[in-house]
Design a protein around this motif. Structure first.
Motif, PDB file in Angstrom:
ATOM      1  N   THR A  33      18.297  -1.288 -39.854  1.00 11.85           N
ATOM      2  CA  THR A  33      17.376  -0.196 -40.170  1.00 11.85           C
ATOM      3  C   THR A  33      17.557   0.987 -39.219  1.00 11.85           C
ATOM      4  O   THR A  33      17.211   2.115 -39.563  1.00 11.85           O
ATOM      5  CB  THR A  33      15.908  -0.666 -40.179  1.00 11.85           C
ATOM      6  OG1 THR A  33      15.585  -1.258 -38.921  1.00 11.85           O
ATOM      7  CG2 THR A  33      15.659  -1.664 -41.300  1.00 11.85           C
ATOM      8  N   ALA A  34      18.112   0.751 -38.036  1.00 13.49           N
ATOM      9  CA  ALA A  34      18.391   1.855 -37.112  1.00 13.49           C
ATOM     10  C   ALA A  34      19.612   2.663 -37.568  1.00 13.49           C
ATOM     11  O   ALA A  34      19.691   3.863 -37.310  1.00 13.49           O
ATOM     12  CB  ALA A  34      18.621   1.321 -35.703  1.00 13.49           C
ATOM     13  N   VAL A  35      20.538   2.012 -38.254  1.00 12.74           N
ATOM     14  CA  VAL A  35      21.774   2.669 -38.689  1.00 12.74           C
ATOM     15  C   VAL A  35      21.560   3.496 -39.957  1.00 12.74           C
ATOM     16  O   VAL A  35      22.189   4.531 -40.138  1.00 12.74           O
ATOM     17  CB  VAL A  35      22.885   1.620 -38.913  1.00 12.74           C
ATOM     18  CG1 VAL A  35      24.096   2.205 -39.600  1.00 12.74           C
ATOM     19  CG2 VAL A  35      23.290   1.003 -37.591  1.00 12.74           C
ATOM     20  N   THR A  36      20.684   3.055 -40.810  1.00 10.30           N
ATOM     21  CA  THR A  36      20.478   3.766 -42.070  1.00 10.30           C
ATOM     22  C   THR A  36      19.661   5.033 -41.846  1.00 10.30           C
ATOM     23  O   THR A  36      18.790   5.059 -40.984  1.00 10.30           O
ATOM     24  CB  THR A  36      19.774   2.863 -43.110  1.00 10.30           C
ATOM     25  OG1 THR A  36      18.517   2.464 -42.579  1.00 10.30           O
ATOM     26  CG2 THR A  36      20.614   1.644 -43.442  1.00 10.30           C
ATOM     27  N   PRO A  37      19.919   6.072 -42.626  1.00 14.30           N
ATOM     28  CA  PRO A  37      19.246   7.354 -42.407  1.00 14.30           C
ATOM     29  C   PRO A  37      17.863   7.455 -43.055  1.00 14.30           C
ATOM     30  O   PRO A  37      17.264   8.521 -43.061  1.00 14.30           O
ATOM     31  CB  PRO A  37      20.215   8.353 -43.038  1.00 14.30           C
ATOM     32  CG  PRO A  37      20.869   7.589 -44.127  1.00 14.30           C
ATOM     33  CD  PRO A  37      20.988   6.175 -43.608  1.00 14.30           C
ATOM     34  N   TYR A  38      17.369   6.380 -43.610  1.00 16.54           N
ATOM     35  CA  TYR A  38      16.060   6.372 -44.251  1.00 16.54           C
ATOM     36  C   TYR A  38      15.296   5.168 -43.728  1.00 16.54           C
ATOM     37  O   TYR A  38      15.858   4.283 -43.091  1.00 16.54           O
ATOM     38  CB  TYR A  38      16.191   6.318 -45.779  1.00 16.54           C
ATOM     39  CG  TYR A  38      17.188   5.303 -46.257  1.00 16.54           C
ATOM     40  CD1 TYR A  38      16.842   3.978 -46.433  1.00 16.54           C
ATOM     41  CD2 TYR A  38      18.513   5.666 -46.504  1.00 16.54           C
ATOM     42  CE1 TYR A  38      17.760   3.036 -46.831  1.00 16.54           C
ATOM     43  CE2 TYR A  38      19.443   4.723 -46.910  1.00 16.54           C
ATOM     44  CZ  TYR A  38      19.064   3.414 -47.070  1.00 16.54           C
ATOM     45  OH  TYR A  38      19.984   2.476 -47.462  1.00 16.54           O
ATOM     46  N   ARG A  39      14.020   5.119 -43.985  1.00 13.06           N
ATOM     47  CA  ARG A  39      13.169   4.042 -43.473  1.00 13.06           C
ATOM     48  C   ARG A  39      12.960   2.988 -44.565  1.00 13.06           C
ATOM     49  O   ARG A  39      12.068   3.129 -45.393  1.00 13.06           O
ATOM     50  CB  ARG A  39      11.857   4.626 -42.991  1.00 13.06           C
ATOM     51  CG  ARG A  39      12.047   5.615 -41.837  1.00 13.06           C
ATOM     52  CD  ARG A  39      10.757   6.264 -41.439  1.00 13.06           C
ATOM     53  NE  ARG A  39       9.669   5.303 -41.376  1.00 13.06           N
ATOM     54  CZ  ARG A  39       8.985   4.993 -40.289  1.00 13.06           C
ATOM     55  NH1 ARG A  39       9.261   5.597 -39.170  1.00 13.06           N
ATOM     56  NH2 ARG A  39       8.015   4.109 -40.342  1.00 13.06           N
ATOM     57  N   GLU A  40      13.802   1.943 -44.519  1.00 11.53           N
ATOM     58  CA  GLU A  40      13.761   0.913 -45.561  1.00 11.53           C
ATOM     59  C   GLU A  40      12.382   0.304 -45.740  1.00 11.53           C
ATOM     60  O   GLU A  40      11.890   0.202 -46.857  1.00 11.53           O
ATOM     61  CB  GLU A  40      14.726  -0.249 -45.249  1.00 11.53           C
ATOM     62  CG  GLU A  40      16.141  -0.009 -45.588  1.00 11.53           C
ATOM     63  CD  GLU A  40      16.871   0.597 -44.411  1.00 11.53           C
ATOM     64  OE1 GLU A  40      16.218   0.998 -43.430  1.00 11.53           O
ATOM     65  OE2 GLU A  40      18.083   0.698 -44.492  1.00 11.53           O
ATOM     66  N   LEU A  41      11.798  -0.133 -44.648  1.00 12.48           N
ATOM     67  CA  LEU A  41      10.532  -0.850 -44.759  1.00 12.48           C
ATOM     68  C   LEU A  41       9.432   0.051 -45.313  1.00 12.48           C
ATOM     69  O   LEU A  41       8.617  -0.399 -46.123  1.00 12.48           O
ATOM     70  CB  LEU A  41      10.138  -1.458 -43.419  1.00 12.48           C
ATOM     71  CG  LEU A  41      11.120  -2.527 -42.911  1.00 12.48           C
ATOM     72  CD1 LEU A  41      10.715  -3.021 -41.531  1.00 12.48           C
ATOM     73  CD2 LEU A  41      11.229  -3.681 -43.879  1.00 12.48           C
ATOM     74  N   ALA A  42       9.423   1.306 -44.925  1.00 16.39           N
ATOM     75  CA  ALA A  42       8.435   2.234 -45.484  1.00 16.39           C
ATOM     76  C   ALA A  42       8.682   2.429 -46.978  1.00 16.39           C
ATOM     77  O   ALA A  42       7.736   2.446 -47.776  1.00 16.39           O
ATOM     78  CB  ALA A  42       8.499   3.577 -44.757  1.00 16.39           C
ATOM     79  N   LEU A  43       9.957   2.554 -47.355  1.00 14.66           N
ATOM     80  CA  LEU A  43      10.277   2.701 -48.779  1.00 14.66           C
ATOM     81  C   LEU A  43       9.904   1.444 -49.565  1.00 14.66           C
ATOM     82  O   LEU A  43       9.383   1.525 -50.677  1.00 14.66           O
ATOM     83  CB  LEU A  43      11.765   3.028 -48.965  1.00 14.66           C
ATOM     84  CG  LEU A  43      12.208   4.418 -48.500  1.00 14.66           C
ATOM     85  CD1 LEU A  43      13.737   4.534 -48.536  1.00 14.66           C
ATOM     86  CD2 LEU A  43      11.576   5.499 -49.357  1.00 14.66           C
ATOM     87  N   VAL A  44      10.173   0.286 -48.991  1.00 12.39           N
ATOM     88  CA  VAL A  44       9.825  -0.975 -49.665  1.00 12.39           C
ATOM     89  C   VAL A  44       8.309  -1.064 -49.841  1.00 12.39           C
ATOM     90  O   VAL A  44       7.826  -1.432 -50.914  1.00 12.39           O
ATOM     91  CB  VAL A  44      10.374  -2.187 -48.883  1.00 12.39           C
ATOM     92  CG1 VAL A  44       9.810  -3.495 -49.436  1.00 12.39           C
ATOM     93  CG2 VAL A  44      11.901  -2.208 -48.930  1.00 12.39           C
ATOM     94  N   ARG A  45       7.575  -0.684 -48.811  1.00  7.36           N
ATOM     95  CA  ARG A  45       6.106  -0.719 -48.913  1.00  7.36           C
ATOM     96  C   ARG A  45       5.596   0.211 -50.007  1.00  7.36           C
ATOM     97  O   ARG A  45       4.534  -0.023 -50.577  1.00  7.36           O
ATOM     98  CB  ARG A  45       5.476  -0.348 -47.574  1.00  7.36           C
ATOM     99  CG  ARG A  45       5.576  -1.437 -46.547  1.00  7.36           C
ATOM    100  CD  ARG A  45       4.826  -1.077 -45.264  1.00  7.36           C
ATOM    101  NE  ARG A  45       5.229  -1.969 -44.200  1.00  7.36           N
ATOM    102  CZ  ARG A  45       6.018  -1.632 -43.188  1.00  7.36           C
ATOM    103  NH1 ARG A  45       6.471  -0.405 -43.070  1.00  7.36           N
ATOM    104  NH2 ARG A  45       6.343  -2.508 -42.270  1.00  7.36           N
ATOM    105  N   LEU A  53      16.498  -3.998 -52.425  1.00  5.74           N
ATOM    106  CA  LEU A  53      17.752  -4.657 -52.798  1.00  5.74           C
ATOM    107  C   LEU A  53      18.819  -4.500 -51.726  1.00  5.74           C
ATOM    108  O   LEU A  53      19.548  -5.448 -51.424  1.00  5.74           O
ATOM    109  CB  LEU A  53      18.268  -4.104 -54.129  1.00  5.74           C
ATOM    110  CG  LEU A  53      17.495  -4.525 -55.366  1.00  5.74           C
ATOM    111  CD1 LEU A  53      17.904  -3.676 -56.568  1.00  5.74           C
ATOM    112  CD2 LEU A  53      17.710  -6.005 -55.649  1.00  5.74           C
ATOM    113  N   THR A  54      18.922  -3.312 -51.148  1.00 10.98           N
ATOM    114  CA  THR A  54      19.951  -3.114 -50.121  1.00 10.98           C
ATOM    115  C   THR A  54      19.626  -3.912 -48.863  1.00 10.98           C
ATOM    116  O   THR A  54      20.502  -4.592 -48.319  1.00 10.98           O
ATOM    117  CB  THR A  54      20.131  -1.621 -49.772  1.00 10.98           C
ATOM    118  OG1 THR A  54      18.906  -1.086 -49.299  1.00 10.98           O
ATOM    119  CG2 THR A  54      20.609  -0.831 -50.965  1.00 10.98           C
ATOM    120  N   GLY A 117      21.195   0.099 -55.218  1.00 15.29           N
ATOM    121  CA  GLY A 117      20.758  -1.062 -54.458  1.00 15.29           C
ATOM    122  C   GLY A 117      21.450  -2.333 -54.898  1.00 15.29           C
ATOM    123  O   GLY A 117      21.819  -3.169 -54.074  1.00 15.29           O
ATOM    124  N   VAL A 118      21.618  -2.473 -56.216  1.00 17.42           N
ATOM    125  CA  VAL A 118      22.309  -3.656 -56.730  1.00 17.42           C
ATOM    126  C   VAL A 118      23.750  -3.687 -56.224  1.00 17.42           C
ATOM    127  O   VAL A 118      24.245  -4.722 -55.779  1.00 17.42           O
ATOM    128  CB  VAL A 118      22.252  -3.709 -58.274  1.00 17.42           C
ATOM    129  CG1 VAL A 118      23.161  -4.793 -58.828  1.00 17.42           C
ATOM    130  CG2 VAL A 118      20.817  -3.921 -58.748  1.00 17.42           C
TER     131      VAL A 118
END
Length: 137
Positions: A33-45, A53-54, A117-118
């Protein structure tokens, strides 16, 4: 027939391996999650399926080689070394997938384009399976 107490003699090893593997999984989630330019967990929430999926595919792809090592060794050093290699491998999958295969990946995730994501989740799992198979001693 072995007694329950005999079976439980390996409980400390199980608990130690499980703790190390869970620790590695948490480390992986933080690194990924530090490497990706977006906030996965916030997006998932927020209900973003693509981000789920990613991240989910990456976690499975990371866990597969650890599972292989854990089932073929009694060495925590082996587990740590190959855990670090699996972590780097999955980060590289993200970099290649998000920058080479789908250069507009960030926008795709943020727009919740499920196909993105798939694809990346499947690529992460595929590489994890290849790593798993490569780690049979």
């Amino acid at each position: 027939m072995p007694s329950i107490l005999q079976s439980l003699t390996t409980l400390p090893s199980y608990l130690l391996f499980a703790a190390v593997m869970l620790g590695f999984l948490l480390l992986f989630i933080v690194a990924y999650t530090a490497v990706t330019p977006y906030r996965e967990l916030a997006l998932v929430r927020q209900g973003n399926t693509t981000a789920a999926l990613t991240l989910g595919g990456a976690m499975i792809g990371f866990a597969l080689p650890l599972t292989s090592v854990a089932s073929h060794t009694t060495s925590l050093v082996d587990l740590a070394v190959w855990g670090a290699i699996a972590l780097v491998s999955q980060i590289l999958v993200y970099v290649v997938g998000s920058r080479v295969l789908l250069p507009d990946f960030r926008a795709g995730v943020e727009a919740d384009r499920t196909a993105y994501g798939v694809l990346l989740g499947s690529l992460s799992i595929a590489v994890g399976l290849l790593n798993y198979g490569s780690l049979t001693y």
